[in-house]
Design a protein around this motif. Structure first.
Motif, PDB file in Angstrom:
ATOM      1  N   UNK A   2      37.196  35.160  21.710  1.00  0.00           N
ATOM      2  CA  UNK A   2      36.447  33.916  21.816  1.00  0.00           C
ATOM      3  C   UNK A   2      36.950  33.087  22.986  1.00  0.00           C
ATOM      4  N   UNK A   3      36.077  32.784  23.938  1.00  0.00           N
ATOM      5  CA  UNK A   3      36.430  31.935  25.050  1.00  0.00           C
ATOM      6  C   UNK A   3      37.261  32.595  26.127  1.00  0.00           C
ATOM      7  N   UNK A   4      37.633  33.841  25.955  1.00  0.00           N
ATOM      8  CA  UNK A   4      38.484  34.510  26.938  1.00  0.00           C
ATOM      9  C   UNK A   4      37.742  34.695  28.262  1.00  0.00           C
ATOM     10  N   UNK A   5      36.445  34.959  28.203  1.00  0.00           N
ATOM     11  CA  UNK A   5      35.664  35.147  29.422  1.00  0.00           C
ATOM     12  C   UNK A   5      35.589  33.883  30.247  1.00  0.00           C
ATOM     13  N   UNK A   6      35.385  32.762  29.584  1.00  0.00           N
ATOM     14  CA  UNK A   6      35.309  31.492  30.291  1.00  0.00           C
ATOM     15  C   UNK A   6      36.666  31.089  30.854  1.00  0.00           C
ATOM     16  N   UNK A   7      37.721  31.335  30.104  1.00  0.00           N
ATOM     17  CA  UNK A   7      39.066  31.007  30.593  1.00  0.00           C
ATOM     18  C   UNK A   7      39.408  31.842  31.822  1.00  0.00           C
ATOM     19  N   UNK A   8      39.053  33.128  31.777  1.00  0.00           N
ATOM     20  CA  UNK A   8      39.315  33.995  32.927  1.00  0.00           C
ATOM     21  C   UNK A   8      38.511  33.533  34.130  1.00  0.00           C
ATOM     22  N   UNK A   9      37.261  33.195  33.905  1.00  0.00           N
ATOM     23  CA  UNK A   9      36.406  32.739  34.994  1.00  0.00           C
ATOM     24  C   UNK A   9      36.945  31.436  35.589  1.00  0.00           C
TER      25      UNK A   9
ATOM     26  N   UNK B 204      40.069  30.387  35.492  1.00  0.00           N
ATOM     27  CA  UNK B 204      41.308  30.716  36.198  1.00  0.00           C
ATOM     28  C   UNK B 204      40.995  31.374  37.538  1.00  0.00           C
ATOM     29  N   UNK B 205      39.997  32.237  37.556  1.00  0.00           N
ATOM     30  CA  UNK B 205      39.605  32.916  38.787  1.00  0.00           C
ATOM     31  C   UNK B 205      39.098  31.910  39.823  1.00  0.00           C
ATOM     32  N   UNK B 206      38.265  30.987  39.385  1.00  0.00           N
ATOM     33  CA  UNK B 206      37.721  29.978  40.290  1.00  0.00           C
ATOM     34  C   UNK B 206      38.828  29.050  40.798  1.00  0.00           C
ATOM     35  N   UNK B 207      39.716  28.620  39.929  1.00  0.00           N
ATOM     36  CA  UNK B 207      40.808  27.739  40.340  1.00  0.00           C
ATOM     37  C   UNK B 207      41.727  28.448  41.321  1.00  0.00           C
ATOM     38  N   UNK B 208      42.027  29.707  41.053  1.00  0.00           N
ATOM     39  CA  UNK B 208      42.870  30.477  41.968  1.00  0.00           C
ATOM     40  C   UNK B 208      42.177  30.657  43.313  1.00  0.00           C
TER      41      UNK B 208
END
Length: 99
Positions: free
Chosen positions: A19-26, A28-32
Motif C-alpha cells: 500500500x502506497x509503495x508505488x507513490x513513495x517510490x515515485x 523519491x524518484x522525482x525528489x532525487x
C-alpha cells in the motif's frame, strides 16, 4: 480505552507492504531527480531570463533607433521645405525687383 479510528477498529493500524509503495517510490524518484538536476534547471532558468532581458533591451534600442531615423527624415524634409520656400522667395524677388 478504545482508539478513535473512523473505521471502527480498536486495534493498531497495520499497513500492508504494497500500500502506497508505488507513490513513495515515485516521490523519491522525482525528489532525487530534482536534486540531481537542480543546478542545471537553475542555470537554464537564469540563462533564459538573461536572454529574455537582453532581447527586450535590444528591441527597445531598435525601437528608439527607428524613431530617431523617422524623426531625422522628418527634420530633413522640413529643412528642405524651408530651403524651397527660401529659393522661391529669392526667385520671386529676382524676377520682381520693384516689390
Amino acid at each position: 480505552m478504545p482508539d478513535d479510528d473512523l473505521d471502527g477498529n480498536d486495534g493498531p493500524v497495520v499497513r500492508r507492504p504494497t500500500e502506497g509503495a508505488g507513490m513513495e517510490f515515485l516521490l523519491a524518484f522525482v525528489v532525487t531527480g530534482l536534486a540531481a538536476s537542480g543546478g542545471w534547471i537553475a542555470w537554464a532558468g537564469v540563462r533564459g531570463w538573461s536572454r529574455y532581458r537582453n532581447r527586450r533591451h535590444e528591441l527597445a534600442l531598435a525601437r528608439v533607433r527607428a524613431e530617431a531615423v523617422v524623426r531625422q527624415a522628418e527634420l530633413e524634409a522640413h529643412v528642405r521645405e524651408l530651403e524651397l520656400a527660401s529659393e522661391t522667395y529669392e526667385d520671386f524677388k529676382r524676377r520682381h525687383p520693384e516689390n
